[in-house]
Write a protein that holds these residues in place. Structure first.
Motif, short mmCIF file in Angstrom:
data_model
loop_
_atom_site.label_atom_id
_atom_site.label_comp_id
_atom_site.label_asym_id
_atom_site.label_seq_id
_atom_site.Cartn_x
_atom_site.Cartn_y
_atom_site.Cartn_z
N UNK A 57 0.85 -1.19 0.00
CA UNK A 57 0.00 0.00 0.00
C UNK A 57 0.89 1.25 0.00
N UNK A 58 0.83 2.05 -1.05
CA UNK A 58 1.66 3.26 -1.08
C UNK A 58 1.11 4.34 -0.15
N UNK A 59 1.96 5.26 0.26
CA UNK A 59 1.54 6.33 1.16
C UNK A 59 0.68 7.38 0.47
N UNK A 60 0.38 7.18 -0.81
CA UNK A 60 -0.63 8.03 -1.45
C UNK A 60 -2.01 7.70 -0.89
N UNK A 61 -2.11 6.57 -0.19
CA UNK A 61 -3.35 6.22 0.52
C UNK A 61 -3.35 6.97 1.85
N UNK A 62 -4.16 8.04 1.93
CA UNK A 62 -4.18 8.91 3.12
C UNK A 62 -4.45 8.15 4.41
N UNK A 63 -5.22 7.08 4.33
CA UNK A 63 -5.58 6.34 5.53
C UNK A 63 -4.36 5.75 6.24
N UNK A 64 -3.26 5.53 5.52
CA UNK A 64 -2.04 5.02 6.17
C UNK A 64 -1.51 5.99 7.22
N UNK A 65 -1.66 7.28 6.98
CA UNK A 65 -1.17 8.28 7.93
C UNK A 65 -2.21 8.63 8.99
N UNK A 66 -3.45 8.26 8.76
CA UNK A 66 -4.52 8.64 9.69
C UNK A 66 -4.96 7.51 10.61
N UNK A 67 -4.63 6.27 10.26
CA UNK A 67 -5.13 5.13 11.05
C UNK A 67 -4.53 5.12 12.46
N UNK A 68 -5.36 4.76 13.41
CA UNK A 68 -4.89 4.55 14.78
C UNK A 68 -5.08 3.08 15.16
N UNK A 69 -5.45 2.28 14.17
CA UNK A 69 -5.61 0.84 14.39
C UNK A 69 -4.68 0.12 13.43
N UNK A 70 -5.23 -0.61 12.45
CA UNK A 70 -4.40 -1.35 11.51
C UNK A 70 -4.09 -0.56 10.26
N UNK A 71 -3.18 -1.10 9.46
CA UNK A 71 -2.81 -0.49 8.20
C UNK A 71 -1.31 -0.31 8.11
N UNK A 72 -0.68 -0.93 7.12
CA UNK A 72 0.76 -0.83 6.95
C UNK A 72 1.08 -0.72 5.46
N UNK A 73 2.27 -0.24 5.10
CA UNK A 73 2.65 -0.23 3.69
C UNK A 73 2.89 -1.64 3.15
N UNK A 74 3.01 -2.63 4.04
CA UNK A 74 3.25 -4.01 3.61
C UNK A 74 1.96 -4.71 3.21
N UNK A 75 0.82 -4.14 3.57
CA UNK A 75 -0.47 -4.72 3.25
C UNK A 75 -1.51 -4.27 4.26
N UNK A 76 -2.76 -4.60 3.99
CA UNK A 76 -3.84 -4.23 4.89
C UNK A 76 -3.75 -5.02 6.18
N UNK A 77 -4.14 -4.39 7.28
CA UNK A 77 -4.16 -5.09 8.57
C UNK A 77 -5.30 -4.54 9.42
#
Length: 198
Positions: A143-163
């Motif tokens: 998941x590239x950091x062009x996905x805003x949710x990567x910077x906003x999540x307080x739960x799962x979510x990594x550049x290696x894949x969804x979590x």
């Protein structure tokens, strides 16, 4: 047969299955690509299938044909001591024939996971799930950091894949950001599958 992205997962308490459904929604946002949900049966301590050949509910069990004929693959598992669950590993270990004939070479692949705690081994699980995909010659997508949710999540979510963080009782629903990242991962693999098949 229409091109499809295979979403192959194992889910014990339902969180990984919920992620698979969101990933399927993302896949089907790509014109000309279908999502195919498949799971694997539980195994015993002796690593033998313990479930009936057809599950009582949910996704069907994956066959080698499902895997061989996919245009892309998204692999999902709960974390088990920082690694994929044994039932999924058992299935992956049975794919030697596909490795020998190169069926999965140059197809896009990604991974997703769920854990009870925020630091429950999500990233190591995703990374170790990628190893057999590399051996099969697949093209990995994160998941590239062009996905805003990567910077906003307080739960799962990594550049290696969804979590997803399911919580101690496995009862936490997917957060808005986790859903967004699942769908983004599905769409990304579907779009890559369409480009790579050209």
């Amino acid at each position: 047969m229409s091109p499809y992205v295979l979403i192959l997962y194992y889910s014990r308490h339902g969180a990984t299955a919920a992620m698979a459904m969101e990933i399927a929604r993302g896949v089907e946002q790509a014109t000309g690509m279908e999502a195919k949900l498949r799971t694997v049966p539980s195994v015993s301590a002796e690593t033998e299938q313990t479930a009936a050949d057809i599950p009582d509910d949910g996704a069907l069990y994956c066959t080698m044909d499902d895997l061989q004929n996919c245009s892309g693959l998204i692999l999902g598992s709960p974390t088990r001591f920082g690694n994929m669950a044994a039932p999924l590993k058992y299935f992956i270990d049975s794919t030697s024939a596909l490795w020998l004939n190169g069926s999965l070479i140059n197809k896009p692949a990604a991974a997703f996971t769920s854990s009870a705690s925020l630091h429950g081994g999500q990233e190591s699980t995703l990374l170790t799930m990628m190893l057999p995909l590399l051996h099969h010659g697949m093209v990995l997508a994160g998941l590239p950091y062009s996905e805003d949710a990567l910077m906003k999540t307080t739960t799962g979510g990594t550049p290696y894949g969804a979590s997803h963080v399911a919580g101690e009782s496995q009862s936490q629903s997917l957060s808005r950001e986790e859903k967004q990242l699942c769908q983004a991962l599905g769409l990304r693999v579907a779009e890559l599958a369409l480009k790579l098949s050209d």
